[in-house]
Scaffold this active site. Sequence first.
Site, short mmCIF file in Angstrom:
data_model
loop_
_atom_site.label_atom_id
_atom_site.label_comp_id
_atom_site.label_asym_id
_atom_site.label_seq_id
_atom_site.Cartn_x
_atom_site.Cartn_y
_atom_site.Cartn_z
N THR A 184 77.33 -7.56 92.93
CA THR A 184 76.22 -8.10 92.13
C THR A 184 75.58 -7.02 91.27
O THR A 184 75.26 -7.24 90.10
CB THR A 184 75.15 -8.70 93.08
OG1 THR A 184 75.77 -9.68 93.89
CG2 THR A 184 74.01 -9.32 92.29
N HIS B 253 77.68 -6.49 88.30
CA HIS B 253 77.49 -7.55 87.30
C HIS B 253 76.27 -7.26 86.43
O HIS B 253 76.30 -7.43 85.22
CB HIS B 253 77.28 -8.91 87.99
CG HIS B 253 78.51 -9.50 88.59
ND1 HIS B 253 79.58 -9.92 87.84
CD2 HIS B 253 78.84 -9.76 89.88
CE1 HIS B 253 80.52 -10.41 88.64
NE2 HIS B 253 80.09 -10.31 89.89
#
Lengths: 342, 342, 342, 342
Positions: C40, C43
């Site tokens: 995450t 990202h």
Amino acid sequence: MKAFAKIRREPGITRIDAEQPKPGNHEVLVKVRVTSVCGTDYHIYRWDEWAQAHIRPPRIIGHEFAGEIIEVAPDVSTHKVGDIVAAESHLACGRCYQCRTGNSHICERLAILGVDVDGSFAEYVKIPEQNAWPIPPEIPIQTASVLEPLGNAVHAAFAADIPGSDVCIFGCGPVGLSAVALTNVSGALSVTAIDINDYRLGLAKTMGASKVINSKAVDAVAEIRRDTDGRGAGVVLEMSGSEVAVRNAFRAVRNGGTVILFGLPSREVHLNLADDVIFKEAHVRGIVGREMFKTWYMLEGLLKSRKVDLQPLITHRMSLNQIDEAMKLVGSGECGKILLTP
Amino acid sequence: MKAFAKIRREPGITRIDAEQPKPGNHEVLVKVRVTSVCGTDYHIYRWDEWAQAHIRPPRIIGHEFAGEIIEVAPDVSTHKVGDIVAAESHLACGRCYQCRTGNSHICERLAILGVDVDGSFAEYVKIPEQNAWPIPPEIPIQTASVLEPLGNAVHAAFAADIPGSDVCIFGCGPVGLSAVALTNVSGALSVTAIDINDYRLGLAKTMGASKVINSKAVDAVAEIRRDTDGRGAGVVLEMSGSEVAVRNAFRAVRNGGTVILFGLPSREVHLNLADDVIFKEAHVRGIVGREMFKTWYMLEGLLKSRKVDLQPLITHRMSLNQIDEAMKLVGSGECGKILLTP
Amino acid sequence: MKAFAKIRREPGITRIDAEQPKPGNHEVLVKVRVTSVCGTDYHIYRWDEWAQAHIRPPRIIGHEFAGEIIEVAPDVSTHKVGDIVAAESHLACGRCYQCRTGNSHICERLAILGVDVDGSFAEYVKIPEQNAWPIPPEIPIQTASVLEPLGNAVHAAFAADIPGSDVCIFGCGPVGLSAVALTNVSGALSVTAIDINDYRLGLAKTMGASKVINSKAVDAVAEIRRDTDGRGAGVVLEMSGSEVAVRNAFRAVRNGGTVILFGLPSREVHLNLADDVIFKEAHVRGIVGREMFKTWYMLEGLLKSRKVDLQPLITHRMSLNQIDEAMKLVGSGECGKILLTP
Amino acid sequence: MKAFAKIRREPGITRIDAEQPKPGNHEVLVKVRVTSVCGTDYHIYRWDEWAQAHIRPPRIIGHEFAGEIIEVAPDVSTHKVGDIVAAESHLACGRCYQCRTGNSHICERLAILGVDVDGSFAEYVKIPEQNAWPIPPEIPIQTASVLEPLGNAVHAAFAADIPGSDVCIFGCGPVGLSAVALTNVSGALSVTAIDINDYRLGLAKTMGASKVINSKAVDAVAEIRRDTDGRGAGVVLEMSGSEVAVRNAFRAVRNGGTVILFGLPSREVHLNLADDVIFKEAHVRGIVGREMFKTWYMLEGLLKSRKVDLQPLITHRMSLNQIDEAMKLVGSGECGKILLTP
């Protein structure tokens, strides 16, 4: 305020003048509008072995009720004064393994309203905010006051696979009767109610039982086997606590079937585990209370859907002052639910 | 004997004179009394892509039926001449992993009556003895002939937790309508039926839907969310096979809810797995056929209990000779189940 | 304090001077000792579509960490200053249907540390007291900092029946690798790991995979079918988010088997639901986060039992100042877990 | 042929000359290569109450074995002469509700090899073709002969959630010992074995128990609670049949935990259902035999995976002629599994 309490370690109940409770952190104060009598209250009234072991007088008893919130602690954020609420009577610690894994109804430090802390046979009672369940205006407050036993039935019955099963229910007290009504509208192929009291079997018929058996008159297990092509019932709900009924429950279930134990036997029970559990590969599940708060969401949905009609269950309405009379009625077995108004 | 078969790789169906089948080992010969039209038959009639891939003409089609056993192979021990039976149309090998672990309905070498072997749009049809289910005299043979779609509904719906759930059913063909009736009597708090055909939505209302939505007129997902306090439905049954419906089914389910996929999409479907399955922790389950034979025991019990009334589902009765007309009706969507008499 | 934050809507991360957070009601302040990099975070670093949709700068990112409590709010009762804790990064509202039915990890108003509120790529971070999990002295703090991905693996894998199953794991990032180690010691008959990166497949071998497949070189589905007598795998864990892998996961599962979806596809995926879910009667389950807090009790037990060795998973240790370098390493795929010290 | 049979209603066993059995429909004839002694055989040998109620002499006893098929009935299609097979000893009717719903191991008309029909303490034995399980060449025939007790352990243990649980096993006979080995490699956080025989507790240690308790010397329940932070064990397997152990099993399980009952008590057991099942909401499951044939597929996979090593379980190898000596050894408890060669 007026309240009814166990004040001595002996049978009976006493009217007392008590101080109005003050809500602590995360608590609300409820003005009791309707409270109802549970088997537990009768155990305490009679002062049986269970009561002697669990109750430390003085204790205001009673735990099934609905009422109006008249005060909230400053940190309460989910309810406000004027809300009509029913109450979950199990008070969970919030910190043990069970509470932290979604099972606070089997909290390792569970306290029960009217048993471990003061209860609802009074004008006012305080409860944690999370235990107060809001009741929408379309639900009569009398119905709201008996959500607890229906909640027991929801939790017990839905722990088994009811749809497509032949269901037997041993014990036609208020929880058993609620289970009759509930399983009947939940896809049970048949609902057989068993009791030794014809009055209660009559109520079972009214609540939707497809068959009732008075097990004083008839061999219930033989009858159940006959009705199920010799196989036995797929699901058996034991809701009486009677040793005879518990034993019959295990004998009545079919191979691979489910026995839900809810009624509390007053002492140890002899079981033929080899024939009645092991060779059968029975699934047995103990059930207590209501899931906090999945059961309550379901109760709310059931009431809104009008699938279950609890009216026939409520057989008597009295003043809280008539509590002695109410207790005697419970002792006779000739009643469903008794509502009391403070 | 008279039969209707796909004899060429093109749309349509042809009346043929076929030899009366001869039961092989463990098989019985059934005189078809009533047979009904399934969506699969219509796929074959239209000769769509699925049919082109699965049917090798000549093939007598049809697989939903009830009739009388008129001959049994010498090694048949569970049925006798004269028995009235309905039929499970899935033919299992009995030897693969699935068959030997209680899942013969998803047998690795499954054959289907009227698809892989000759079917019931004929005067006579042979089936394995284990696929013949005895019908007691009190059940009308018309009802017996439509047990298969009700069986699909039983298998699909009971794969989810219906009691205490808000249920949405996408697609109101015969299986979807059966699921409406079934979930309504199995403890669903609400049953919302969704289709794009008002005739079928009318049938859904008759079968017990608490609400119907024509998704051509209304945003079904928004409506379902509104009805469930914004949470979404606990259980969604997808019984249409339409890509739009499949996508809506996943959008309509609440966090932690269940989507049952039964309707067969005719091609690949785009899904937003991140938002509609993963972040939601949805449970998704494919369902096909009926459990052999748990579903049939349940069907028998449901019929005996009279809990589900399939009569409104049967909208047309015709002669098998009118099969072309029947197929056109199915194509129009303006029908429930069509019964055909050979 | 020193912190690393997304301060502009563009790729990259910036060192900032931030104010030390102040614990609010029921919150604790933690001095971060070790924090690790999750997909995450990458990202957000790359500023891909998902990040653009979810992040509102300025935001201190990072959510996997362990550290020491240095301050507690006055109403905190479950922790004290000096406690070493790991953190559950999902922040639940406590009031929605999911939170009140034991599923706060899929809370309807879920917030995530380092995404919706400031995170752990900093010297200090504040979290709710219930999200702080105490770490006993015998557990190294490095291990404590990577409990989150192991927790994902626990939650994902134990949602299926691992004992006695052939297990396939698509994707060998830190969560996939943790799942390899976990299923290997949890009764899986075989654990096949699939990826397109040989470095990560090497780690999978080290973590206990009985077989690894580089699906760029080999037809993974054909190989899996060959290894399972043509039946397919009983349990497939999809932990990559790659569309190709998702499709293969569904093709690799056997009839009646289970597909766990954990990896987040970056866009919609095409699926052949008829063949790969419905005819197979596959069970599909989306999984996100960790069960609060059942998963954490299991993590504690796993660490104490020393059944799972996470050391091989930790491939790099750096200073938090080297975060750019760490992000590049994650992008290359040539790493397991990277630990950062503030 | 040579065989050992119960020929009189009294203790002991007798060598007889019996006729070689002739396979009937769907049966195969097996030349016994290795047979092993089960507790049931010892019950029959001792002629205890259970044996008196279930055995009608003359009966060749014994039911755990592996051997070579030397003859097949004409209608047998799944095996051929020369195949090495192990045997499932439960003979199901194939026609009752249980058999037709995937539960033939709890068939309503179950017969057991060596109890209801002639068994394997002989040179030859016949069994239904479906009960013969093929053994691949890489599996030693000694291992094949003890698949039945491992199968009991697989069926019993996997009926509970082993991964992530603290497991207690009461009773360290061959099935209990197999369960120790199995749960240890199936994700149990801890495996505590309880018995009153130090020899068997030593074997439990060898098979992988993380802790052993001699309950003659120590309060097992108190010890288990201490090891589980006072909560009790998540899963308890009762494999002794001793009344004391059964009672302790229920006391040792935590709230919401699972008790698997496998050991057969020789008479009724007193249970405190209120405290030990209902208030705890315990899940209780009776287990008998092996799932036909899911358990056998798992056994095959376990053997191939080499996860479970049964060698330490096999403590003695003798000639079938020494059966009296073997029985005495079983009576002493100073043995694991005893293999006999005809």
